[in-house]
Design a protein around this motif. Structure first.
Motif, PDB file in Angstrom:
ATOM      1  N   MET A  34       0.819  -1.220   0.000  1.00  0.00           N
ATOM      2  CA  MET A  34       0.000   0.000   0.000  1.00  0.00           C
ATOM      3  C   MET A  34       0.853   1.269   0.000  1.00  0.00           C
ATOM      4  N   GLY A  35       2.166   1.111   0.095  1.00  0.00           N
ATOM      5  CA  GLY A  35       3.035   2.280   0.143  1.00  0.00           C
ATOM      6  C   GLY A  35       3.310   2.753   1.555  1.00  0.00           C
ATOM      7  N   LEU A  36       3.125   1.872   2.542  1.00  0.00           N
ATOM      8  CA  LEU A  36       3.401   2.206   3.940  1.00  0.00           C
ATOM      9  C   LEU A  36       4.747   1.622   4.354  1.00  0.00           C
ATOM     10  N   HIS A  37       5.332   2.209   5.397  1.00  0.00           N
ATOM     11  CA  HIS A  37       6.487   1.596   6.036  1.00  0.00           C
ATOM     12  C   HIS A  37       5.968   0.557   7.028  1.00  0.00           C
ATOM     13  N   TYR A  38       6.706  -0.535   7.176  1.00  0.00           N
ATOM     14  CA  TYR A  38       6.238  -1.600   8.064  1.00  0.00           C
ATOM     15  C   TYR A  38       7.364  -2.067   8.978  1.00  0.00           C
ATOM     16  N   LYS A  39       7.046  -2.168  10.261  1.00  0.00           N
ATOM     17  CA  LYS A  39       7.981  -2.699  11.252  1.00  0.00           C
ATOM     18  C   LYS A  39       7.280  -3.810  12.031  1.00  0.00           C
ATOM     19  N   GLN A  40       7.994  -4.885  12.246  1.00  0.00           N
ATOM     20  CA  GLN A  40       7.445  -6.031  12.969  1.00  0.00           C
ATOM     21  C   GLN A  40       8.300  -6.302  14.202  1.00  0.00           C
ATOM     22  N   TYR A  41       7.648  -6.373  15.332  1.00  0.00           N
ATOM     23  CA  TYR A  41       8.344  -6.594  16.610  1.00  0.00           C
ATOM     24  C   TYR A  41       7.802  -7.866  17.249  1.00  0.00           C
ATOM     25  N   SER A  42       8.653  -8.881  17.404  1.00  0.00           N
ATOM     26  CA  SER A  42       8.270 -10.146  18.026  1.00  0.00           C
ATOM     27  C   SER A  42       8.654 -10.109  19.499  1.00  0.00           C
ATOM     28  N   ILE A  43       7.696 -10.354  20.353  1.00  0.00           N
ATOM     29  CA  ILE A  43       7.976 -10.276  21.786  1.00  0.00           C
ATOM     30  C   ILE A  43       8.806 -11.484  22.230  1.00  0.00           C
TER      31      ILE A  43
END
Length: 573
Positions: free
Chosen positions: A502-511
């Motif tokens: 979609m043109g967004l920045h994405y960050k994924q954080y695994s606990i």
């Protein structure tokens, strides 16, 4: 021979000669008539009608016949991306499948198009093979004497279904006009060409698409493609128009439709100039994520090309759903939806699509989608549908007194933030203006869309609320917190990949283990912490109950802090 008898004999011979010539003329005329009948085959016109039978006179076999030699169209493929034992759907345990304020089936209304009182009287004109076709909707007053008597015997109730059958005189009257009409019909039929009516090759969704004379008969759950007389097409397909192919549990709640080619069908009671799209609203709708991945995104992909000139027919109607998303439906179609399951008309279209184009979860495959539509297009469409003000984020520092805004999606029952106040304090220390809100199926989607569009960063634990990223402006950042349990891949598939497309920045954080409330339920040396992937073999229900429904999150703010700093960096030019 006497002199008086000879003249009498001559006159007798002349009379016999005249009778013989008259007999020759009669026999010749008879032979010509027989030749005409054999060549033109009027019996085929009278009995095949090329699809112009009234609804109440259509053979029962047309509505219920199952062809013995039909293709194995009902075979369902199982998605290779499915979790062991089930579908990797996002479970929104915060959602109420039927929001408060909406009422039940008794208040569901249907949108019916009233038939033209004279629509049952159509002229059938001959084509090359002698069969009859409608002459572009021309209205006639009635048929021959024999047909009139039969119609009178059927009573006034059948009058509206009168069919004017072609006779010898019909072949000669308006011959030029009829020929042109027949040519137009042939052109219409040829639009389909040799292309099969349905495409079942997609692993996620089956779709049928027909161009020509298409009859939609909701009462019989039947869609018929009318063949020209010379056609050898013989197709029959069974389709459930909901894009969860292979999910037997989901599809068990979906009405099955029959798509077939035929030369005979019920007469049209309603004609439409626009195309039609037929789809279902049962399944997993009522969960915000599935509202979008199963309906909104596929419907946009399928219907956008028509610029509003398309008629939606919905099977398994959910009236509350159409009310909740009426803004989107009105942007995609200028016409009121038709409740397929309650409609008693025979609708005639020139272009019909059954089912919706769908690909991966919450994603459009632009290489396969009509007109190469993409998730960027969908994101833009959603912002415009709800008249949202921001198309892109504000560059950091452009307005010195304006802080970047962070929206934290709050949950109340599962996957909750246990230290929300601490998270807010850390974010504010970094310079964010923090907004807290909850999104579920009961939310006022228009109001929530406006809120989401005002922020630069949105974060939350894996769940349906993250679906609201569709309202974020371009270059905003979505941060997904992944619960313990080896859920990284499904989290990225559900929200990470769509966000980036979609043109967004994405960050994924695994606990980590210490950030999970599962430590209060299992000893630290339990296999669930050593090898959580091993538990996936128990199926999706186990995964959902263990890692989603019974787990909350206590975020390690020191460990999470760099993620927010990266989100701030994304706002720099």
């Amino acid at each position: 021979m006497k002199s008086g008898e000879r003249p009498k004999l001559v006159r007798g011979l002349r009379q016999e000669s005249q009778r013989f010539r008259l007999l020759v003329i009669v026999v010749g005329f008879f032979l010509v008539s027989v030749t005409f009948v054999v060549i033109s085959k009027p019996d085929a016109i009278l009995f095949s009608l090329n699809g112009k039978l009234p609804v109440d006179q259509a053979p029962t076999s047309i509505l219920i016949q199952q062809k013995v030699n039909s293709p194995p169209a009902t075979t369902l493929r199982t998605s290779t991306d499915a979790l062991p034992g089930g579908d990797p759907r996002v479970v929104d345990d915060e959602a109420d499948p039927k929001p408060q304020g909406f009422k039940g089936e008794e208040e569901e209304s249907r949108v019916l198009s009233e038939p033209d009182p004279t629509s049952g009287m159509t002229e059938l004109t001959p084509n090359k093979d002698g069969s009859g076709r409608k002459s572009d909707g021309e209205k006639l007053g009635g048929g021959g004497d024999g047909e009139g008597k039969r119609m009178e015997e059927r009573g006034h109730a059948a009058d509206k279904h009168k069919v004017t059958l072609p006779t010898v005189s019909n072949y000669t009257i308006h011959d030029t006009e009829d020929t042109e009409n027949a040519k137009r019909d042939d052109t219409s039929y040829d639009q389909q060409g040799s292309k099969p009516l349905c495409d079942f090759s997609n692993f996620r969704a089956n779709v049928c698409e027909m161009r020509g004379d298409v009859r939609v008969h909701p009462n019989a759950t039947l869609i018929m493609f009318m063949e020209p007389g010379h056609s050898q097409r013989d197709e029959l397909w069974k389709i459930k128009p909901y894009p969860r192919k292979g999910d037997e549990f989901c599809l068990s709640h979906i009405t099955e439709l029959t798509v077939k080619s035929s030369k005979v069908a019920p007469e049209c009671t309603k004609y439409h100039d626009m195309p039609a799209v037929i789809f279902s609203l049962t399944g997993y709708t009522g969960n915000l994520f599935h509202d979008f991945t199963d309906v909104m995104v596929p419907l946009f992909t399928t219907a956008s090309e028509f610029n509003g000139e398309v008629q939606f027919l919905i099977t398994d109607m959910a009236l509350w759903w159409t009310i909740k998303y009426h803004t989107v439906l009105q942007k995609l179609s200028k016409y009121p939806v038709i409740d397929f399951s309650k409609d008693d008309q025979v609708h005639c279209f020139k272009h019909v699509i059954v089912g919706l184009h769908a690909y991966m979860e919450f994603t459009i495959d632009s290489s396969k989608a009509p007109h190469n539509y993409s998730m960027v297009d969908f994101n833009r469409f959603m912002r415009r549908a709800y008249s949202l003000g921001r198309d892109t984020v504000t560059v950091l520092g452009e307005y010195p007194k304006v802080k970047p805004r962070l929206l934290i999606i709050k949950r109340h029952r599962t996957r909750m933030f246990l230290n929300l106040d601490e998270i807010i304090a850390m974010a504010e220390e970094l310079g964010f203006e923090v907004v807290i809100d909850e999104a579920n199926v009961s939310s006022d989607i228009s109001k929530f869309a406006r809120l989401v569009n005002t922020v630069d960063v949105m974060m939350g634990v894996h769940g349906a609320g993250l679906t609201n990223c569709v309202f974020l402006p371009q270059n905003a950042t979505l941060i997904q917190i992944v619960p313990w349990g080896g859920l990284e891949w499904v989290s990225r598939a559900d929200f990470g990949n769509p966000a980036e497309l979609m043109g967004l920045h994405y960050k994924q954080y695994s606990i980590g283990v210490d950030e999970s409330s599962l430590t209060e339920q299992y000893p630290r040396d339990h296999e669930i912490f050593k090898n959580p992937i091993a538990f996936h073999k128990n199926g999706f229900d186990f995964i959902r109950q263990t890692f989603m429904d019974k787990q909350n999150v206590k975020l390690d703010c020191k460990r999470f802090r760099p993620i927010l700093l990266e989100a701030l960096d994304n706002l720099n030019p």
